[in-house]
Scaffold this motif. Structure first.
Motif, PDB file in Angstrom:
ATOM      1  N   LEU A  74     -37.633 -33.233  16.686  1.00 22.47           N
ATOM      2  CA  LEU A  74     -37.350 -31.801  16.573  1.00 22.47           C
ATOM      3  C   LEU A  74     -36.856 -31.404  15.186  1.00 22.47           C
ATOM      4  CD1 LEU A  74     -35.538 -31.219  19.991  1.00 22.47           C
ATOM      5  CD2 LEU A  74     -37.944 -30.795  19.425  1.00 22.47           C
ATOM      6  N   ASP A  76     -38.364 -30.853  12.261  1.00 28.02           N
ATOM      7  CA  ASP A  76     -39.092 -29.756  11.632  1.00 28.02           C
ATOM      8  C   ASP A  76     -38.969 -28.471  12.439  1.00 28.02           C
ATOM      9  OD1 ASP A  76     -39.904 -31.325   9.510  1.00 28.02           O
ATOM     10  OD2 ASP A  76     -41.759 -31.940  10.493  1.00 28.02           O
ATOM     11  N   ARG A  77     -38.983 -28.573  13.747  1.00 28.93           N
ATOM     12  CA  ARG A  77     -38.886 -27.380  14.592  1.00 28.93           C
ATOM     13  C   ARG A  77     -37.563 -26.645  14.340  1.00 28.93           C
ATOM     14  NH1 ARG A  77     -41.233 -25.870  19.649  1.00 28.93           N
ATOM     15  NH2 ARG A  77     -40.197 -23.976  20.375  1.00 28.93           N
ATOM     16  N   ALA A 424     -33.703 -26.101  19.456  1.00 25.26           N
ATOM     17  CA  ALA A 424     -35.136 -26.032  19.169  1.00 25.26           C
ATOM     18  C   ALA A 424     -35.828 -24.974  20.016  1.00 25.26           C
ATOM     19  CB  ALA A 424     -35.774 -27.402  19.403  1.00 25.26           C
ATOM     20  N   ARG A 427     -36.030 -21.617  18.470  1.00 21.78           N
ATOM     21  CA  ARG A 427     -36.792 -21.503  17.227  1.00 21.78           C
ATOM     22  C   ARG A 427     -38.254 -21.210  17.557  1.00 21.78           C
ATOM     23  NH1 ARG A 427     -34.214 -20.542  12.978  1.00 21.78           N
ATOM     24  NH2 ARG A 427     -35.444 -21.880  11.597  1.00 21.78           N
ATOM     25  N   GLY A 429     -42.209 -21.521  17.957  1.00 27.73           N
ATOM     26  CA  GLY A 429     -43.068 -22.662  18.191  1.00 27.73           C
ATOM     27  C   GLY A 429     -43.505 -22.745  19.626  1.00 27.73           C
TER      28      GLY A 429
END
Length: 606
Positions: A74, A76-77, A424, A427, A429
């Motif tokens: 996670l 990058d997320r 996450a 965020r 995505g």
């Protein structure tokens, strides 16, 4: 895990005490006074996650005690600018993985099948190494392997090894001196060296030139003939392996020895990481010490600093300076601490989130056995079951038995993967599962392994039937390290013995005191200090008082300082601080990097 072969490490025992500690943080807290005032009010998890997630668009740092499940997946997320790891796990990448020395991150060496083990400043039994390494050394010795410790202190490791005392900071000189002898006399695996680094010989010859037997004898006190005997033993009694603390000059010297005898990814030698990784390793660009030094030196302010079981206000490179930076809202706009107790760092936080212990959390541990077979070990909650049927409300629980009791953390505690997943999900995505169990099941169904969470839960541990080939090796950059400085010729040099198996919050537990039973400074018999007297240890960084313990197994210029003591506790003297608080913090004098640092030692007055 299978590497422990059914045994429990020290952390597992101490974790029971931390689990039921009367002063645990069991619900989210929000600061209502100035930072460090100790004034808190309860807050909901939803509000705490919302406030933390709102700061993620700024400059952010996640500081972990060790790599955790989902931290890399996670990364990058969530969008962390930097992730810091206090402790690197064997076989995982990172600044201290020695990947540049071997071409891939280094896993635990195969000590069980080694005939000769040279510990280059590496006190394996003294707390800085993992259980499999300790077990491997003990079993190798029981089988008749020769083990030699080159260090300034005998410690517990010397009880199962031959101890060759060397001055503080001189162990790497011994290893490079042996490497020079093997190179000059042709006692090397030339074919292995040609395969690994075609341009290696010229660079290696130049790198080893300063370490002739005379120079080594002058700096270490080990005569040329004895040095030669030890070098030829290492080359002639194979498989042989040299072990050192990762990320140190000793590690570079040990890597040279291991390459010269060709014992990399062979039975009884150094092993590099097996692939592929089941979960993504967290990407780490620098050590916590290096990052904090840059930040304290004036680097850009942070919008969010999240300490997950990390306590840099106690064990950072300059604890007082770190504490001042964390207390300054202009330097760090939001400080969040995820921990079991109100540590020094947590007391400076804006939000304190209750951390679930290992007995309350879902987690996934992966690794490889010495024969290369990868394994997955499922960590499952083992605390008291909760009466509410949460599994009926959780869509990820459909694979579990309907009437199975479901253990839950005490209070409102949550694990680190739970918190990362909650951040996450806020965020942008693709949709993520609502629970860590759901993420686990999805990964297990899509990848190699046991096939599902249900299948792994039944087994507890899954081991592949066939070993994985080591990851491709990049060229080893052995000759690129700078030349070693001369070991100090006079004066005392102290190092901190920091047990890596337990976070600092374990210092006051019964098991923690078994591992580091003394809050004393170990001094050599020639220090001129009576046993039991109080001494003042001073360096350029600071000073502290310690009771002295005079021991025989120390080099005359060496001193060993204890770690995990000298906490600055709250005024109410809660139970944990009564246990962990007494004594002095060695980290206020020298960093806990396992390296010797110059100090002055004198009897304390008053």
């Amino acid at each position: 895990s299978p590497t422990n072969e059914g045994g429990l490490c020290a952390r597992a025992y101490a974790e029971l005490e931390r689990l039921y500690a009367p002063d645990r943080v069991l619900r989210p807290l929000r600061r209502v006074g100035p930072r460090g005032s100790g004034r808190w009010e309860p807050i909901s998890w939803a509000a705490a996650i919302d406030r933390t997630a709102a700061a993620l668009d700024g400059r952010t740092v996640l500081h972990l005690s060790m790599d955790r499940f989902l931290a890399g997946d996670l990364q990058d997320r969530i969008g962390w600018d930097r992730v810091l790891l206090d402790r690197r796990q064997p076989g995982r990448p990172g600044p201290e993985s020695d990947a540049d020395l071997y071409g891939a991150p280094v896993a635990d060496p195969d000590l069980r099948r080694a005939e000769t083990v040279y510990l280059i400043g590496a006190p394996i039994l003294d707390g800085r190494f993992q259980v499999p390494l300790v077990r491997g050394l003990v079993e190798a010795r029981a089988r008749g392997a020769r083990a030699v410790l080159f260090a300034d202190a005998v410690g517990a490791t010397g009880s199962v090894c031959e101890w060759v005392p060397v001055p503080p900071g001189a162990a790497a000189w011994v290893a490079l001196g042996m490497a020079r002898i093997l190179w000059d006399e042709g006692e090397v695996d030339a074919e292995f060296l040609r395969e690994r680094t075609p341009e290696f010989p010229d660079a290696l010859a130049a790198a080893l030139r300063p370490y002739d037997a005379g120079a080594v004898a002058e700096r270490t006190g080990i005569g040329p003939e004895r040095l030669r005997r030890m070098a030829l033993t290492f080359a002639g009694r194979r498989p042989s392996v040299a072990v050192a603390v990762p990320g140190t000059p000793e590690a570079a010297a040990a890597a040279l020895l291991n390459h010269l005898v060709g014992n990399v990814n062979r039975p009884g030698g150094i092993q590099t990481a097996r692939g592929p990784y089941f979960t993504a390793p967290v990407r780490v660009e620098s050590t916590p010490a290096a990052w904090w030094e840059a930040f304290l030196g004036g680097a850009e302010a942070l919008d969010l600093y999240l300490a997950a079981e990390a306590n840099p206000a106690y064990d950072g490179p300059r604890p007082e300076a770190v504490a001042r930076a964390l207390a300054d809202p202009e330097r760090v706009r939001l400080v969040v601490a995820l921990d079991t107790h109100l540590t020094e760092t947590a007391r400076l936080a804006d939000l304190v989130l209750p951390l679930a212990t290992a007995y309350e959390s879902w987690d996934l541990v992966e690794g490889a056995l010495p024969d290369g077979r990868p394994y997955l070990a499922l960590q499952q909650p083992a605390t008291r079951p909760d009466s509410e049927p949460d599994k009926l409300k959780d869509p990820a629980s459909e694979h579990l038995s309907l009437f199975e009791p479901w253990p839950r953390p005490l209070g409102e505690a949550r694990g680190i993967p739970d918190v990362l997943l909650a951040l996450a999900r806020r965020r942008p995505g693709p949709e993520l599962p609502a629970t860590v169990r759901g993420v686990l099941d999805g990964l297990l169904r899509k990848s190699w392994g046991p096939g599902s969470l249900q299948a792994l839960a039944r087994r507890g541990v899954w081991v592949a039937e066939e070993p994985k080939a080591p990851n491709p090796l990049a060229p080893a950059r052995l000759a690129e390290r700078p030349a070693l400085p001369d070991p100090p010729a006079e004066g005392f040099h102290a190092r901190v013995e920091a047990p890596a198996v337990l976070p600092r919050t374990y210092a006051g537990t019964r098991r923690g005191r078994e591992i580091a039973p003394q809050a004393e400074a170990w001094l050599p018999a020639g220090a001129g200090v009576p046993d039991g007297a109080e001494v003042l240890v001073r360096s350029g960084a600071g000073e502290a008082r310690f009771p002295a313990r005079v021991v025989q197994g120390l080099h005359p210029r060496a001193a060993v300082l204890p770690d995990g003591y000298g906490h600055v506790g709250p005024a109410d003297e809660t139970a944990w601080w009564r246990e962990a608080g007494p004594g002095a913090s060695a980290r206020r004098v020298v960093p806990a990097d396992g390296q010797p640092h110059p100090v002055e030692i004198e009897p304390a007055e008053g």
